[in-house]
Design a protein around this motif. Structure first.
Motif, short mmCIF file in Angstrom:
data_model
loop_
_atom_site.label_atom_id
_atom_site.label_comp_id
_atom_site.label_asym_id
_atom_site.label_seq_id
_atom_site.Cartn_x
_atom_site.Cartn_y
_atom_site.Cartn_z
N GLN A 76 0.92 -1.03 -0.22
CA GLN A 76 -0.43 -0.21 0.08
C GLN A 76 0.89 1.50 0.19
OE1 GLN A 76 -2.82 0.63 3.66
NE2 GLN A 76 -3.88 2.25 2.46
N GLY A 77 1.71 1.24 0.56
CA GLY A 77 3.14 2.50 0.67
C GLY A 77 3.84 2.89 -0.89
N LYS A 78 4.19 1.55 -1.43
CA LYS A 78 4.34 1.75 -2.49
C LYS A 78 3.06 2.30 -3.70
CE LYS A 78 7.33 -2.30 -2.67
NZ LYS A 78 7.93 -3.24 -3.05
N GLN A 79 1.88 2.00 -3.13
CA GLN A 79 1.13 2.80 -4.17
C GLN A 79 0.81 4.21 -4.41
OE1 GLN A 79 -2.60 0.04 -3.61
NE2 GLN A 79 -1.52 -1.32 -5.16
N GLN A 80 1.14 4.55 -2.72
CA GLN A 80 0.48 6.34 -2.60
C GLN A 80 1.53 6.92 -2.28
OE1 GLN A 80 -0.15 5.51 1.72
NE2 GLN A 80 -2.17 4.13 1.51
N GLN A 81 2.80 6.14 -3.10
CA GLN A 81 3.89 7.04 -3.00
C GLN A 81 4.11 8.14 -4.33
OE1 GLN A 81 7.47 5.19 -2.18
NE2 GLN A 81 7.11 5.41 0.12
N GLU A 82 3.83 6.76 -5.55
CA GLU A 82 3.10 7.17 -6.98
C GLU A 82 2.64 8.43 -7.72
OE1 GLU A 82 2.07 3.96 -8.88
OE2 GLU A 82 3.35 2.45 -8.45
N THR A 83 3.12 9.30 -7.95
CA THR A 83 1.86 10.10 -8.58
C THR A 83 0.61 9.64 -8.47
OG1 THR A 83 2.86 9.82 -10.85
CG2 THR A 83 3.64 11.43 -8.85
N PRO A 84 -0.29 10.35 -7.99
CA PRO A 84 -2.12 10.52 -8.32
C PRO A 84 -2.18 10.80 -9.87
CG PRO A 84 -1.73 12.28 -7.37
CD PRO A 84 -0.38 11.96 -7.70
N LYS A 85 -2.97 9.62 -11.15
CA LYS A 85 -3.12 9.40 -12.56
C LYS A 85 -4.32 10.38 -12.09
CE LYS A 85 -0.07 6.08 -12.39
NZ LYS A 85 0.58 6.31 -11.57
N ARG A 86 -4.26 11.00 -13.25
CA ARG A 86 -5.54 11.40 -14.33
C ARG A 86 -7.13 10.68 -14.16
NH1 ARG A 86 -3.73 15.75 -18.22
NH2 ARG A 86 -2.89 14.34 -18.47
N GLU A 87 -7.54 10.52 -14.14
CA GLU A 87 -9.09 10.13 -14.41
C GLU A 87 -9.15 9.73 -16.16
OE1 GLU A 87 -13.79 9.61 -14.38
OE2 GLU A 87 -13.00 11.37 -13.05
N GLY A 88 -8.87 8.22 -16.81
CA GLY A 88 -8.72 7.95 -18.04
C GLY A 88 -7.57 8.13 -17.74
N GLU A 89 -6.32 7.98 -17.47
CA GLU A 89 -5.20 8.23 -18.33
C GLU A 89 -4.19 6.74 -18.08
OE1 GLU A 89 -0.55 9.37 -16.78
OE2 GLU A 89 -2.41 10.35 -16.34
N VAL A 90 -3.84 5.98 -19.50
CA VAL A 90 -3.82 4.50 -19.10
C VAL A 90 -2.68 4.66 -18.65
CG1 VAL A 90 -3.71 2.68 -20.74
CG2 VAL A 90 -5.76 4.25 -20.41
N THR A 91 -1.65 3.86 -18.23
CA THR A 91 -0.14 3.74 -17.88
C THR A 91 -0.11 2.10 -17.96
OG1 THR A 91 -0.61 3.75 -15.38
CG2 THR A 91 -0.54 5.24 -16.09
N ILE A 92 0.88 2.00 -18.72
CA ILE A 92 1.36 0.26 -18.64
C ILE A 92 2.41 0.09 -17.91
CG2 ILE A 92 2.48 -1.59 -20.34
CD1 ILE A 92 0.68 -0.05 -22.53
N ASP A 93 2.63 -0.89 -16.54
CA ASP A 93 3.53 -1.04 -15.74
C ASP A 93 4.90 -2.21 -17.12
OD1 ASP A 93 2.47 0.90 -13.59
OD2 ASP A 93 0.72 -1.13 -13.19
N LYS A 94 3.76 -2.67 -17.26
CA LYS A 94 5.14 -3.90 -17.59
C LYS A 94 4.48 -4.34 -19.59
CE LYS A 94 6.70 -8.46 -16.89
NZ LYS A 94 6.46 -9.31 -16.82
N MET A 95 6.10 -3.45 -20.09
CA MET A 95 5.49 -3.86 -21.40
C MET A 95 5.72 -5.45 -21.51
SD MET A 95 5.89 -1.10 -22.87
CE MET A 95 5.20 -1.59 -24.79
N PRO A 96 4.62 -6.31 -22.15
CA PRO A 96 4.79 -7.66 -22.97
C PRO A 96 5.81 -8.40 -23.40
CG PRO A 96 3.00 -6.52 -23.65
CD PRO A 96 3.71 -5.33 -22.88
N ASN A 97 6.17 -8.88 -23.30
CA ASN A 97 7.23 -9.94 -23.89
C ASN A 97 6.78 -10.52 -25.85
OD1 ASN A 97 8.75 -10.01 -22.07
ND2 ASN A 97 8.31 -11.57 -21.48
#
Length: 87
Positions: free
Chosen positions: A48-69
């Motif tokens: 939970q601490g790791k998630q709170q430290q990240e910058t807040p995302k705007r609504e509708g913004e898409v992020t990709i944490d890991k690129m698929p192989n």
């Protein structure tokens, strides 16, 4: 007389433990539950601490944490062989 006294002491100790366990059992269970909750909360707090430290995302913004192989296929993998079915 000694046997009767021993049986009476054993019975008193048994019923004494039974009464005391009914009185103190709820407190012991609450204590154990609170300790388990703290341990679980500590383990969950790491994630939970790791998630709170990240910058807040705007609504509708898409992020990709890991690129698929991506698997690349090569066209020279094998030979194509025509065949005919034999009846």
């Amino acid at each position: 007389m000694g046997l009767l006294r021993t049986i009476l002491i054993i019975a008193l100790v048994y019923y004494g433990i039974k009464v005391l366990s009914r009185i103190f059992a709820p407190f012991l269970i609450k204590y154990a539950a609170k300790k388990a909750e703290q341990r679980f909360g500590g383990q969950f707090g790491q994630f939970q601490g790791k998630q709170q430290q990240e910058t807040p995302k705007r609504e509708g913004e898409v992020t990709i944490d890991k690129m698929p192989n991506t698997k690349t296929s090569s066209k020279d993998i094998g030979d194509y062989v025509d065949y005919e079915e034999v009846e």
